[in-house]
Design an enzyme around this catalytic site. Sequence first.
Site, PDB file in Angstrom:
ATOM      1  N   LEU A 121       9.498   3.095   4.525  1.00 34.71           N
ATOM      2  CA  LEU A 121      10.072   3.587   5.785  1.00 34.71           C
ATOM      3  C   LEU A 121       9.009   4.196   6.698  1.00 34.71           C
ATOM      4  O   LEU A 121       9.321   4.704   7.771  1.00 34.71           O
ATOM      5  CB  LEU A 121      11.168   4.619   5.509  1.00 34.71           C
ATOM      6  CG  LEU A 121      12.328   4.115   4.638  1.00 34.71           C
ATOM      7  CD1 LEU A 121      13.401   5.186   4.506  1.00 34.71           C
ATOM      8  CD2 LEU A 121      12.931   2.840   5.205  1.00 34.71           C
ATOM      9  N   GLY A 122       7.744   4.120   6.296  1.00 35.01           N
ATOM     10  CA  GLY A 122       6.662   4.666   7.118  1.00 35.01           C
ATOM     11  C   GLY A 122       6.239   3.701   8.218  1.00 35.01           C
ATOM     12  O   GLY A 122       6.833   2.630   8.399  1.00 35.01           O
ATOM     13  N   GLN A 123       5.190   4.092   8.921  1.00 36.34           N
ATOM     14  CA  GLN A 123       4.729   3.341  10.096  1.00 36.34           C
ATOM     15  C   GLN A 123       4.415   1.890   9.776  1.00 36.34           C
ATOM     16  O   GLN A 123       4.786   0.989  10.527  1.00 36.34           O
ATOM     17  CB  GLN A 123       3.476   4.033  10.666  1.00 36.34           C
ATOM     18  CG  GLN A 123       2.972   3.419  11.952  1.00 36.34           C
ATOM     19  CD  GLN A 123       1.640   4.017  12.409  1.00 36.34           C
ATOM     20  OE1 GLN A 123       0.908   4.600  11.607  1.00 36.34           O
ATOM     21  NE2 GLN A 123       1.339   3.860  13.684  1.00 36.34           N
ATOM     22  N   LEU A 124       3.727   1.656   8.651  1.00 36.42           N
ATOM     23  CA  LEU A 124       3.369   0.280   8.285  1.00 36.42           C
ATOM     24  C   LEU A 124       4.526  -0.435   7.595  1.00 36.42           C
ATOM     25  O   LEU A 124       4.795  -1.613   7.861  1.00 36.42           O
ATOM     26  CB  LEU A 124       2.168   0.291   7.337  1.00 36.42           C
ATOM     27  CG  LEU A 124       0.816   0.611   7.939  1.00 36.42           C
ATOM     28  CD1 LEU A 124      -0.195   0.912   6.836  1.00 36.42           C
ATOM     29  CD2 LEU A 124       0.321  -0.550   8.793  1.00 36.42           C
ATOM     30  N   ASP A 159      11.566   3.921  -1.020  1.00 36.95           N
ATOM     31  CA  ASP A 159      11.085   5.145  -0.372  1.00 36.95           C
ATOM     32  C   ASP A 159      11.801   6.329  -1.021  1.00 36.95           C
ATOM     33  O   ASP A 159      12.731   6.117  -1.807  1.00 36.95           O
ATOM     34  CB  ASP A 159      11.324   5.111   1.150  1.00 36.95           C
ATOM     35  CG  ASP A 159      10.259   5.900   1.900  1.00 36.95           C
ATOM     36  OD1 ASP A 159      10.065   7.094   1.579  1.00 36.95           O
ATOM     37  OD2 ASP A 159       9.593   5.348   2.798  1.00 36.95           O
ATOM     38  N   ILE A 160      11.380   7.553  -0.664  1.00 31.59           N
ATOM     39  CA  ILE A 160      12.017   8.723  -1.288  1.00 31.59           C
ATOM     40  C   ILE A 160      13.195   9.230  -0.451  1.00 31.59           C
ATOM     41  O   ILE A 160      13.835  10.201  -0.818  1.00 31.59           O
ATOM     42  CB  ILE A 160      11.012   9.877  -1.519  1.00 31.59           C
ATOM     43  CG1 ILE A 160      10.217  10.168  -0.251  1.00 31.59           C
ATOM     44  CG2 ILE A 160      10.097   9.560  -2.693  1.00 31.59           C
ATOM     45  CD1 ILE A 160       9.416  11.444  -0.309  1.00 31.59           C
ATOM     46  N   TYR A 184      -7.398  13.642   2.069  1.00 38.78           N
ATOM     47  CA  TYR A 184      -6.913  12.271   2.268  1.00 38.78           C
ATOM     48  C   TYR A 184      -8.069  11.276   2.136  1.00 38.78           C
ATOM     49  O   TYR A 184      -7.973  10.280   1.409  1.00 38.78           O
ATOM     50  CB  TYR A 184      -6.278  12.198   3.665  1.00 38.78           C
ATOM     51  CG  TYR A 184      -5.915  10.824   4.150  1.00 38.78           C
ATOM     52  CD1 TYR A 184      -4.866  10.112   3.583  1.00 38.78           C
ATOM     53  CD2 TYR A 184      -6.600  10.252   5.237  1.00 38.78           C
ATOM     54  CE1 TYR A 184      -4.515   8.859   4.063  1.00 38.78           C
ATOM     55  CE2 TYR A 184      -6.244   9.008   5.717  1.00 38.78           C
ATOM     56  CZ  TYR A 184      -5.211   8.316   5.133  1.00 38.78           C
ATOM     57  OH  TYR A 184      -4.862   7.079   5.612  1.00 38.78           O
ATOM     58  N   LYS A 192      -8.714   8.312  -0.661  1.00 37.61           N
ATOM     59  CA  LYS A 192      -8.913   6.899  -0.293  1.00 37.61           C
ATOM     60  C   LYS A 192     -10.223   6.373  -0.894  1.00 37.61           C
ATOM     61  O   LYS A 192     -10.268   5.238  -1.374  1.00 37.61           O
ATOM     62  CB  LYS A 192      -8.906   6.744   1.239  1.00 37.61           C
ATOM     63  CG  LYS A 192      -7.533   6.910   1.883  1.00 37.61           C
ATOM     64  CD  LYS A 192      -6.550   5.834   1.439  1.00 37.61           C
ATOM     65  CE  LYS A 192      -5.183   5.970   2.056  1.00 37.61           C
ATOM     66  NZ  LYS A 192      -4.175   5.046   1.504  1.00 37.61           N
TER      67      LYS A 192
HETATM   68  N1  SER Z   1      -4.284   7.242  10.915  1.00 38.75           N
HETATM   69  C1  SER Z   1      -4.722   7.896   9.726  1.00 38.75           C
HETATM   70  C2  SER Z   1      -4.789   9.357   9.913  1.00 38.75           C
HETATM   71  O1  SER Z   1      -5.003   9.783  11.032  1.00 38.75           O
HETATM   72  C3  SER Z   1      -6.083   7.371   9.338  1.00 38.75           C
HETATM   73  O2  SER Z   1      -6.027   6.658   8.196  1.00 38.75           O
HETATM   74  O3  SER Z   1      -4.670  10.070   8.973  1.00 38.75           O
END
Ligand code: SER
Length: 304
Positions: free
Chosen positions: A10-13, A32-33, A138, A142
């Site tokens: 349900l996120g942006q992608l 999704d949660i 984050y 990654k």
């Molecule tokens: N759009 C992301 C962020 O701003 C970058 O991976 O966290």
Amino acid sequence: MDRILITGALGQLGIEFIDHFKKLNSFVLATDIKNPKEKLSCEFELANVLDKDKMDSLVKKYNINVIYHLVAILSANGEKDPFISWKLNMNSFQNIAQISIENKIKKIFWPSSIAIFGTESNLNFVSQNPLMNPTTIYGITKLAGEKLMEYYFNKFGLDIRSLRYPGIISTKTVPGGGTTDYVIEMLNAAKKGNDYVCFLSENTELPMMYIDDAINSAVKLMSVSRKDLSISSSYNITGFSITPKQLLNEMSNNGFEFKVHYEPDFRQQIADTWPKTIDDSLSTRDWGWKPKFGLKESLNKTLN
Ligand code: SER
């Protein structure tokens, strides 16, 4: 036939991948949660990727053979609680990797990010493999994921493919807690006729990409033969680079009259450690990447 599982659907992608695969009549299970507000055009199951047994049972129940693992706490939100961010981003990655090995999943797509770079990466034009010292939790997750995908490929032949996405411009979902969210917030404010307070300074240059390019690039990367990929970690990719000021100018050219005030907050420090422009020539060489959308085209699509 691909039978696709999308986590974080349900996120942006996720929402956009669902639409894309719907057009191709592919089977999709979205998880999704939280429950979707409107009915999706595919199967949906409420599931937390941290619950490995549940995910494993869903993979078996729906005969899944391809996974788009999109779950993540993004850069700005991640800073609120780095321990929770590490747990969610890494344990979900590990669960999907292990489930994939055990269930002989053919291919996995997992997004990486420009957040893996740092001030020693030559931020004016970042190459594929510079020094990487990410400054956010984050970015650290990654980069750790990138190392793991290489390791699992070498050890188990697990075929995880990945792109280091820049900021992604789309308007179907609300911004997800990233440092590049200002673009979407500014577009939404302008559409409503509101002024906007920007959390980055007016000359902060960051790479961006229109959502259609983000989806099509992932699908293209997933479609090529593995032997054409010269690296087994994540590929640099970009659409175009802009500053808040350039975005505002272009929106004014499109007839939007609104004011932007600049009040940089903690996200400015994050943005200052991220690339201004990106060298994505390896993506072009290995699997034919070419962006279709520049700033003008992206705005045409989002503002009309
Ligand atoms: N759009 C992301 C962020 O701003 C970058 O991976 O966290």
